[in-house]
Design an enzyme around this catalytic site. Structure first.
Site, PDB file in Angstrom:
ATOM      1  N   SER A 119       0.682  -1.102  -0.010  1.00 21.20           N
ATOM      2  CA  SER A 119      -0.072   0.101  -0.010  1.00 21.20           C
ATOM      3  C   SER A 119       0.869   1.311   0.006  1.00 21.20           C
ATOM      4  O   SER A 119       0.328   2.496  -0.172  1.00 21.20           O
ATOM      5  CB  SER A 119      -0.970  -0.159   1.135  1.00 21.20           C
ATOM      6  OG  SER A 119      -0.181  -0.109   2.314  1.00 21.20           O
ATOM      7  N   HIS A 140      -2.666  -3.094  -5.931  1.00 12.94           N
ATOM      8  CA  HIS A 140      -3.266  -2.523  -4.673  1.00 12.94           C
ATOM      9  C   HIS A 140      -4.738  -2.559  -4.343  1.00 12.94           C
ATOM     10  O   HIS A 140      -5.397  -2.090  -4.979  1.00 12.94           O
ATOM     11  CB  HIS A 140      -2.732  -1.273  -4.206  1.00 12.94           C
ATOM     12  CG  HIS A 140      -2.939  -0.663  -2.922  1.00 12.94           C
ATOM     13  ND1 HIS A 140      -3.452   0.728  -2.696  1.00 12.94           N
ATOM     14  CD2 HIS A 140      -3.328  -1.487  -1.643  1.00 12.94           C
ATOM     15  CE1 HIS A 140      -3.929   0.613  -1.222  1.00 12.94           C
ATOM     16  NE2 HIS A 140      -3.523  -0.485  -0.947  1.00 12.94           N
ATOM     17  N   GLU A 152      -5.900  -0.657  -7.566  1.00 11.84           N
ATOM     18  CA  GLU A 152      -4.864   0.452  -8.226  1.00 11.84           C
ATOM     19  C   GLU A 152      -3.607  -0.428  -8.592  1.00 11.84           C
ATOM     20  O   GLU A 152      -3.020  -1.370  -7.950  1.00 11.84           O
ATOM     21  CB  GLU A 152      -4.139   1.395  -7.058  1.00 11.84           C
ATOM     22  CG  GLU A 152      -4.763   2.640  -6.435  1.00 11.84           C
ATOM     23  CD  GLU A 152      -4.064   3.342  -5.457  1.00 11.84           C
ATOM     24  OE1 GLU A 152      -3.914   4.582  -5.448  1.00 11.84           O
ATOM     25  OE2 GLU A 152      -3.565   2.765  -4.441  1.00 11.84           O
ATOM     26  N   ASN A 190      -4.211   6.217  -1.148  1.00 22.07           N
ATOM     27  CA  ASN A 190      -3.378   6.569   0.306  1.00 22.07           C
ATOM     28  C   ASN A 190      -2.843   7.525   0.574  1.00 22.07           C
ATOM     29  O   ASN A 190      -2.608   8.186   1.625  1.00 22.07           O
ATOM     30  CB  ASN A 190      -2.601   5.287   0.665  1.00 22.07           C
ATOM     31  CG  ASN A 190      -3.429   3.908   1.036  1.00 22.07           C
ATOM     32  OD1 ASN A 190      -4.579   4.052   1.604  1.00 22.07           O
ATOM     33  ND2 ASN A 190      -2.762   2.706   1.222  1.00 22.07           N
TER      34      ASN A 190
END
Length: 283
Positions: A119, A140, A152, A190
């Site tokens: 991540s 991800h 992702e 994130n």
């Protein structure tokens, strides 16, 4: 490229979630973990998750049985040699991931693509641990994997267009919507999400409002399905601090410094749901 067997390294929350998504989509999944008890727990989690879907009449008992038959487990790395695509979903620890990736690279067929579910760690850096940087990609997934629609896809410096295309094809086969992003600390989601959660922790630390009111404010004021502090508990406060430290070091910018309260809670072992206590109690 036809993907018939996906290898998954790690049987924790993300690993078993990815395996479930594969199995429900009709793709065989082979989960590798060095801990047999962890593998048992991972398979039990998949079974329970599918039971809930059966109860809600989202799937039939027959679909569950077929999916469970597609999930296999192993403690032996060599068993992954038959896989067409392997997703590393181990703990968010760079040294551990590098070791796993080197071992995978030496074991897998030359044409097999390796993806990492990191991540926050640099895809280019992790790819450099292998001899197949062109066939290495960030993939991800989001927690809980069976429910969350996004994946992702992160390009490392050497990731080929063909590798991205195959990862997109796999993501869509799993019923996910892939977005492709460049390699940068935290990627896109994130990069935006974790500093927001960190800021919520600063607000709590400064006594601006209670945890309940901070979460209620963000849910009702910005239409988020879960408040940032409850989400931090779900993610794990140890994961949160690891991600913020990656940002802090990667961008060399003080705006990414982890909140002191976050550091205190991790030091105390209050990691969220998995330890029964975080910003909320889960006794």
């Amino acid at each position: 490229m036809t993907i018939k067997l996906v290898g998954i390294v790690g049987s924790g929350t993300m690993g078993n979630g990815i395996a479930q998504a594969c199995a429900v989509a009709g793709i065989d999944a082979l989960i590798l973990d060095i801990n047999p008890a962890a593998l048992e727990k991972g398979v039990a989690t998949i079974s329970s998750s599918l039971d809930r879907l059966v109860k809600k009449e989202k799937i039939t008992a027959e679909v569950k049985a077929a999916a469970m038959a597609r999930v296999k487990t192993t403690c032996t790395l060599a068993d992954l040699a038959a896989c067409d695509f392997v997703i590393e979903a181990a703990t968010e620890n760079e040294a551990l991931k590098v070791k796993i990736l080197k071992d995978l690279d030496a074991t897998l067929k030359p044409e097999t693509i390796i993806a990492t579910n990191t991540s926050s760690i640099s895809i280019t850096q992790l790819a450099a641990a292998t001899q197949r940087a062109d066939r290495f990609v960030g993939m991800h997934f989001f927690n809980p994997v069976p429910m969350m629609a996004l994946v992702e896809l992160i390009r490392g410096l050497a990731t080929s267009d063909a590798t991205i295309a195959t990862a997109q094809e796999l993501a869509r086969a799993l019923g996910k919507t892939p977005i492709t992003v460049k390699n940068s600390p935290g990627f896109v989601v994130n990069r935006i999400l974790c500093p927001m959660i960190n800021e919520a922790i600063f607000c709590l630390q400064e006594g601006l409002a209670t945890a309940e009111d901070i979460d209620a404010g963000m849910k009702l004021g910005t239409n988020q399905p879960i408040g940032p502090l409850a989400l931090a508990d779900m993610i794990g406060l140890d994961i949160m601090i690891a991600v913020m430290n990656v940002f802090y070091e990667g961008f060399n910018d003080p705006k990414y410094r982890p909140a002191p309260l976050l550091k205190e809670m991790v030091a105390a072992g209050y990691l969220g749901r998995k330890t029964g206590r975080g910003f909320y109690s889960y006794a």
